[in-house]
Design an enzyme around this catalytic site. Structure first.
Site, mmCIF file in Angstrom:
data_model
loop_
_atom_site.group_PDB
_atom_site.id
_atom_site.type_symbol
_atom_site.label_atom_id
_atom_site.label_comp_id
_atom_site.label_asym_id
_atom_site.label_seq_id
_atom_site.Cartn_x
_atom_site.Cartn_y
_atom_site.Cartn_z
ATOM 1 N N SER A 135 0.868 -1.168 0.000
ATOM 2 C CA SER A 135 0.000 0.000 0.000
ATOM 3 C C SER A 135 0.908 1.222 0.000
ATOM 4 C CB SER A 135 -0.875 -0.022 1.259
ATOM 5 O OG SER A 135 -1.628 1.166 1.359
ATOM 6 N N LYS A 161 -1.107 -1.130 -4.425
ATOM 7 C CA LYS A 161 -2.282 -0.326 -4.055
ATOM 8 C C LYS A 161 -1.801 1.103 -3.858
ATOM 9 C CE LYS A 161 -4.679 0.032 0.392
ATOM 10 N NZ LYS A 161 -5.349 -0.752 1.457
ATOM 11 N N LYS A 163 -3.043 5.072 -2.706
ATOM 12 C CA LYS A 163 -4.080 5.839 -2.041
ATOM 13 C C LYS A 163 -4.523 6.943 -2.981
ATOM 14 C CE LYS A 163 -4.069 3.894 2.094
ATOM 15 N NZ LYS A 163 -5.272 3.303 2.694
ATOM 16 N N ASP A 188 -7.214 2.865 -3.138
ATOM 17 C CA ASP A 188 -7.942 2.938 -1.867
ATOM 18 C C ASP A 188 -8.247 4.400 -1.553
ATOM 19 O OD1 ASP A 188 -8.988 2.660 0.683
ATOM 20 O OD2 ASP A 188 -7.198 1.714 1.563
ATOM 21 N N GLU A 213 -11.097 0.436 -3.302
ATOM 22 C CA GLU A 213 -11.391 0.158 -1.897
ATOM 23 C C GLU A 213 -12.067 1.355 -1.249
ATOM 24 O OE1 GLU A 213 -7.865 -1.304 0.034
ATOM 25 O OE2 GLU A 213 -8.674 -1.046 2.044
ATOM 26 N N ASP A 238 -13.705 -1.892 3.266
ATOM 27 C CA ASP A 238 -12.755 -1.945 4.381
ATOM 28 C C ASP A 238 -13.488 -1.380 5.605
ATOM 29 O OD1 ASP A 238 -10.753 -1.385 6.267
ATOM 30 O OD2 ASP A 238 -9.404 -0.366 4.888
ATOM 31 N N LYS A 262 -9.434 -6.963 8.341
ATOM 32 C CA LYS A 262 -8.408 -6.512 9.284
ATOM 33 C C LYS A 262 -8.778 -7.080 10.644
ATOM 34 C CE LYS A 262 -7.194 -2.253 6.863
ATOM 35 N NZ LYS A 262 -7.347 -0.771 6.831
ATOM 36 N N GLY A 290 -3.806 -3.983 6.219
ATOM 37 C CA GLY A 290 -2.757 -3.619 7.172
ATOM 38 C C GLY A 290 -3.084 -2.319 7.871
HETATM 39 O O1 OSB Z 1 -7.187 1.844 4.538
HETATM 40 O O2 OSB Z 1 -6.022 0.093 4.328
HETATM 41 C C1 OSB Z 1 -6.183 1.206 4.823
HETATM 42 C C2 OSB Z 1 -3.100 2.200 6.865
HETATM 43 C C3 OSB Z 1 -3.702 2.815 7.951
HETATM 44 C C4 OSB Z 1 -5.058 2.915 7.984
HETATM 45 C C5 OSB Z 1 -5.847 2.417 6.940
HETATM 46 C C6 OSB Z 1 -5.249 1.791 5.857
HETATM 47 C C7 OSB Z 1 -3.851 1.712 5.816
HETATM 48 C C8 OSB Z 1 -3.120 1.149 4.697
HETATM 49 C C9 OSB Z 1 -1.720 0.684 4.981
HETATM 50 O O3 OSB Z 1 -3.531 1.118 3.556
HETATM 51 C C10 OSB Z 1 -1.558 -0.778 4.980
HETATM 52 C C11 OSB Z 1 -0.208 -1.158 5.534
HETATM 53 O O4 OSB Z 1 0.759 -1.098 4.787
HETATM 54 O O5 OSB Z 1 -0.126 -1.522 6.732
HETATM 55 MG MG MG Z 2 -8.358 0.642 3.250
#
Ligand code: OSB
Ligand code: MG
Length: 368
Positions: A135, A161, A163, A188, A213, A238, A262, A290
Site C-alpha cells: 500500500s 495499491k 491511495k 484505496d 477500496e 474496508d 483486518k 494492514g
Molecule cells: O485503509 O487500508 C487502509 C493504513 C492505515 C489505515 C488504513 C489503511 C492503511 C493502509 C496501509 O492502507 C496498509 C499497511 O501497509 O499496513
Molecule cells: Mg483501506
C-alpha cells in the site's frame, strides 16, 4: 487457560517513511501492545488503532482505557476454555474491536503453544506461503510515486495499491497505467468521495483496476451498492465491515465484490474466521489489510493470511518498509516472488525482542 497477568505497554516508533492517506499523515506510530501470561506461557497482541480517530473511532488511548477498565479485568475473571469464549465475554461492549482483538489474539498465541502448533494452524490456516502486495501513500509528486511503484514491482510485490483522494486520482492512475500497463493495480480512497462524485468515479473504470477500496462513506453500504451497479471495477469494502453479519448484508445488497479483512477492525481471530467462512460460502474473495503494524500485529496478519479464502495479495509486507528495526526476530521478510513464508514453529513464529520493546516503551501497566 488461566490468565495470571496482563501487561499493557505503549510503544512509540517512527515510520521509515511518512504514510499519507485521504484522511491523515502518519510519521510516528504510537502502538499499544498487550502481553498475556497464562498457564506458564506468554502471548502478545497489538492494538491496531491509529493515533487519531480518523480511520475509525478508536485510538491507542481509547483502547488503553477500554482495556484497563473493562477488558483486562474481565479477562482475569476466570479460566477460559478457548480464546473464542473470551471473545464472547467481550460481546456486550459495543465497538472497540481493536482493543478486544489485541487481548483475544494474544490468547490464540498461547493456545497454539499449548497445542504445539503454529498460530497459522491454530486459526485454521493452510497456505505455507502467502502472496503480498504493498500500500503506497499519497506522495509529494506523481514522479516520486512512479519511482516508488517501480521499486516495489522490482522487489517482487504481486500487486500495488495506491491511495487516492479528489485531486490525486484519475490524473495519477492515468500516469501509472502509461508507465506500468500490466501490473496488478488497485486504489484505496478511504471514504474520500460521495455519490455526488459518481461521474468522476466512473472514470476509474478506464484503468482496469483489480478493485477500488472504500470509495464512499466509512459507515455506508447502501450508497456503495448503488455505486457498484454503475461501475465495472469491483468495489472492496474496508471501513464499513466490522463482522460476519456486516459482510452478509453488504454482499446481499451488492455493495462489494471483495472484502478487506483486518483483525483489529473486526475484533479478533474469532470474528475474522467467521467473516472468512461467510465470504467463502458466497464466493467473495478476501485479503488481509494492514494498519502499519509492528512485528506483533504483522505476525498475526501472516497467520490470518494463511486461511484458504485469502486468495488475493494482502497489504502485509516486509518489516523494513515500516521500521528501521522491528520488535520481532526474525523480522518479516518477503521473497523475490512477493511472498512471505508462514512460520510452522509452535506459537507466533517470531520471537518478540524484549530489549527492543523495552527501549521503545513510553508507558506500561500491569494487572494480575
Ligand atoms: O485503509 O487500508 C487502509 C493504513 C492505515 C489505515 C488504513 C489503511 C492503511 C493502509 C496501509 O492502507 C496498509 C499497511 O501497509 O499496513
Ligand atoms: Mg483501506
Amino acid at each position: 487457560m488461566k490468565i495470571n497477568r496482563v501487561e499493557l505497554r505503549e510503544i512509540q516508533m517512527p515510520l521509515v517513511h511518512p504514510f499519507e492517506t485521504s484522511f491523515d499523515k502518519t510519521t510516528l506510530r504510537r502502538i499499544v501492545l498487550v502481553r498475556v501470561d497464562a498457564d506458564g506461557l506468554t502471548g502478545w497482541g497489538e492494538v491496531t488503532a491509529g493515533e487519531a480517530p480518523l480511520y475509525s473511532h478508536e485510538t491507542y488511548e481509547t483502547a488503553w482505557h477500554v482495556l484497563r477498565e473493562f477488558l483486562v479485568p474481565w479477562a482475569l475473571e476466570k479460566d477460559w476454555a478457548s480464546p473464542s469464549e473470551l471473545a464472547a465475554r467481550f460481546r456486550p461492549i459495543r465497538g472497540h474491536n481493536m482493543a478486544k482483538a489485541a487481548l483475544e489474539n494474544a490468547l490464540w498465541v498461547i493456545e497454539a503453544q499449548q497445542k504445539g502448533i503454529s498460530l497459522a494452524k491454530a486459526v485454521g490456516g493452510t497456505l505455507e506461503e502467502i502472496p503480498c502486495g504493498v500500500s503506497i501513500g499519497i506522495q509529494i509528486s506523481i514522479e516520486v510515486l512512479l519511482e516508488k511503484i517501480a521499486r516495489e514491482v522490482s522487489a517482487g510485490y504481486q500487486r500495488i495499491k495506491v491511495k487516492v483522494k479528489p485531486g490525486w486520482d484519475v490524473n495519477v492512475l492515468d500516469r501509472i497505467r502509461t508507465e506500468f500497463p500490466r501490473i496488478s493495480l488497485m486504489a484505496d480512497a478511504n471514504s474520500a468521495y460521495t455519490l455526488a462524485d459518481l461521474d468522476h468515479l466512473k472514470q476509474f473504470d478506464r484503468f482496469y483496476l483489480m478493485m477500488i477500496e472504500q470509495p464512499l462513506g466509512w459507515d455506508d453500504i447502501i450508497d456503495h451498492a448503488r455505486l457498484q451497479r454503475e461501475l465495472s471495477t469491483p468495489i472492496c469494502l474496508d471501513e464499513s465491515i466490522h463482522s460476519a453479519d456486516d459482510a452478509c448484508k453488504a454482499i446481499e445488497l451488492g455493495a462489494c465484490k471483495i472484502i478487506n479483512v483486518k483483525l483489529g477492525r473486526v475484533g479478533g481471530f474469532t470474528s475474522a474466521r467467521r467473516l472468512h467462512e461467510v465470504c467463502r460460502a458466497k464466493n467473495i474473495p478476501v485479503w488481509c489489510g494492514g494498519m502499519l503494524e509492528s512485528g506483533i500485529g504483522r505476525a498475526h496478519n501472516v497467520a490470518m493470511s494463511s486461511l484458504p479464502g485469502f486468495t488475493l495479495p494482502g497489504d502485509v509486507s516486509a518489516s523494513r518498509r515500516y521500521w528501521t528495526e522491528d520488535i520481532i526476530s526474525p523480522e518479516v521478510t518477503v521473497s523475490a516472488r512477493g511472498t512471505i513464508r508462514v512460520p510452522q514453529t509452535p506459537g507466533l513464529g517470531y520471537e518478540p525482542d524484549l530489549n527492543r520493546i523495552e527501549r521503545v516503551t513510553t508507558r506500561k501497566e500491569q494487572f494480575s
